[in-house]
Design a protein around this motif. Structure first.
Motif, short mmCIF file in Angstrom:
data_model
loop_
_atom_site.label_atom_id
_atom_site.label_comp_id
_atom_site.label_asym_id
_atom_site.label_seq_id
_atom_site.Cartn_x
_atom_site.Cartn_y
_atom_site.Cartn_z
N ASP A 124 147.90 11.96 120.14
CA ASP A 124 146.77 12.88 120.15
C ASP A 124 146.13 12.87 118.76
OD1 ASP A 124 145.26 14.57 121.76
OD2 ASP A 124 146.30 16.37 121.07
N GLU A 125 144.81 12.94 118.72
CA GLU A 125 144.05 12.92 117.46
C GLU A 125 144.37 11.66 116.66
OE1 GLU A 125 143.84 16.75 115.65
OE2 GLU A 125 143.98 17.73 117.59
N THR A 185 142.55 15.72 125.37
CA THR A 185 143.99 15.98 125.48
C THR A 185 144.34 16.38 126.91
OG1 THR A 185 143.95 16.70 123.18
CG2 THR A 185 145.89 17.28 124.44
MG LIG Z 1 142.65 17.38 121.81
#
Ligand SMILES: [Mg+2]
Ligand SMILES: Nc1ncnc2c1ncn2[C@@H]1O[C@H](COP(=O)(O)OP(=O)(O)OP(=O)(O)O)[C@@H](O)[C@H]1O
Length: 322
Positions: free
Chosen positions: A110-111, A54
Motif C-alpha cells: 500500500d502507498e 486500498t
Molecule cells: Mg489507500
C-alpha cells in the motif's frame, strides 16, 4: 456500538464486495473475470486520495477468499527500504502457499510510491522470480514515482473520476442504513458533486453534517462543506496564487506533516505546469519558482526540518520581486 468502527462511517461502510465498491464498469468487469478465473496478474491501483485504491485491493482479496496467512500487507510509507524487500518480502513471496484452491500468496504494497528507488529496483526482480508463488498488489497516489520497470510488470488501473450516480447511490444507501432523513436533496447533490473525487472525504462530510432534530430523528443538514483539516496542499496552492506569504507561513507551520512535505515538490510542479498563468505574477515568475523548487527539493532529504524547508521555498519565491 461504542467502538470506533461503528462510529466512523468510512470504516463501517468500507465495501466488502465488488458491488459495494464504486469503480468503472470496465474495471469491475476485469475484477469479476479475475475472481471467476482465479487468474490474477500483478496489480497496480492508482488514483488520488479516497478513490478506493486500498479498498479495491482488499475487496479483491476478500472475494477471492485468500487465507490471511497468505497475505502480507505492507504500508510502504512506513516500510520502504531495500532491506525490507530482501529480508521480509522476499522470503514470504518465494515460499509456496498451502491453500488448495488458490495456491498463491499476495504481497499488498500500500502507498507503494513511498518505496525507495532501490527498493523498487529490488522488487523488479522479485516480482518475476516469485511468479510461481506470489502476486503483488501495489497502490499509489503518484504513479510517476514508481519506476517504469515496475509499471511494466503490473496490470494497472486508474481509479479516477468515479461515476457520480454510483457515488450518489452509495451515499443514499449509507444514509438509509443509518436512518438519516435528507432535509434538502439539492444541497446534498451539491455536496456530492463538490466532493466526488474523494469518496472518503464525502462520506466523512455526510457523517459530520448529520444531526439529531428535536424529536431525536437523524437528519442530514449541509452546514460543513469542507473538512476541518481540509486538503492542506489545496489550501496552500490557493494562498500561493494570491501571494499571501503570511497565511502560507502559518499554514505550512501548523498544518504540514512530513508526508505533505515529501509530496510537496512534485505536486507543486504539477500545479505550475497545469495552470502557468496563475503563477506568472508571483514573485519573480515561473522560472524563478521552478528554480527554487528544484533547489529546495535537492536539500529535502538532508535538512533536519522539512517544514522549514518548505517555508523557506515559499517565502523566497513569493517575495522575490519585492
Ligand atoms: Mg489507500
Ligand atoms: N470506490 C469506493 N467505493 C466505495 N467506498 C469507497 C470508495 N473509495 C473510498 N471509499 C470509502 O472511503 C474509505 C477510504 O478508501 P480507501 O482507503 O480505499 O482510499 P484510497 O484510495 O486508498 O485513499 P489513499 O490515497 O488516501 O490511501 C473506504 O473505507 C470507503 O468507506
Amino acid at each position: 456500538m461504542s467502538n470506533l468502527r461503528d462510529k466512523l462511517w468510512i470504516a463501517k461502510y468500507a465495501p466488502t464486495n465488488l458491488d459495494e465498491t464504486i469503480m468503472s464498469d470496465e474495471i469491475k468487469t476485469k475484477m469479476e473475470e479475475m475472481v471467476r478465473t482465479k487468474d490474477i496478474p500483478n496489480l497496480g491501483f492508482f488514483g488520488s486520495a479516497g478513490t478506493g485504491k486500498t479498498t479495491t485491493g482488499k475487496v479483491l482479496l476478500d472475494v477471492l477468499d485468500v487465507d490471511p496467512g497468505d497475505i502480507m500487507f505492507v504500508n510502504a510509507s512506513d516500510v520502504n527500504s531495500v532491506d525490507a524487500v530482501r529480508n521480509m518480502i522476499k522470503p514470504f513471496a518465494m515460499s509456496m502457499s498451502i491453500n488448495q484452491d488458490l495456491p498463491i500468496r499476495f504481497v499488498f504494497l500500500d502507498e507503494a510510491d513511498h518505496l525507495s528507488p532501490q527498493a523498487q529496483a529490488a522488487l523488479r526482480n522479485l516480482i518475476e522470480a516469485s511468479y510461481g508463488s506470489a502476486r503483488f498488489i501495489l497502490t499509489a497516489n503518484y504513479p510517476k514515482k514508481i519506476i517504469p520497470a515496475l509499471h511494466s510488470r503490473l496490470q494497472t488501473f486508474t481509479l479516477a473520476k468515479p461515476d457520480i450516480n454510483a457515488i450518489a447511490d452509495r451515499i443514499v444507501a449509507i444514509l438509509e442504513a443509518e436512518e438519516v432523513e435528507i432535509e434538502n436533496e439539492d444541497e446534498l447533490v451539491v455536496l456530492i458533486q463538490d466532493n466526488s473525487t474523494d469518496i472518503r472525504k464525502l462520506i466523512q462530510l455526510c457523517q459530520q453534517n448529520t444531526v439529531e432534530d428535536a424529536d431525536g430523528n437523524k437528519v442530514i443538514k449541509i452546514q460543513i462543506k469542507e473538512n476541518a483539516g481540509g486538503d492542506t496542499f489545496k489550501k496552500y496552492v490557493k494562498l500561493y496564487k494570491k501571494g499571501d506569504a503570511k497565511a502560507l507561513r502559518q499554514l505550512v507551520y501548523s498544518d504540514f506533516t512530513d508526508t505533505d512535505t515529501n509530496e510537496f515538490y512534485s505536486l507543486m510542479l504539477d500545479e505550475i505546469i497545469k495552470d502557468p498563468e496563475a503563477f506568472e505574477e508571483i514573485g519573480d515568475g515561473i522560472d524563478n519558482i521552478i528554480y527554487y523548487l528544484n533547489e529546495s527539493q535537492k536539500t529535502h532529504e538532508v535538512v533536519a526540518n522539512k517544514v522549514l524547508n518548505v517555508i523557506g521555498f515559499t517565502v523566497a519565491t513569493i517575495v522575490a520581486g519585492e
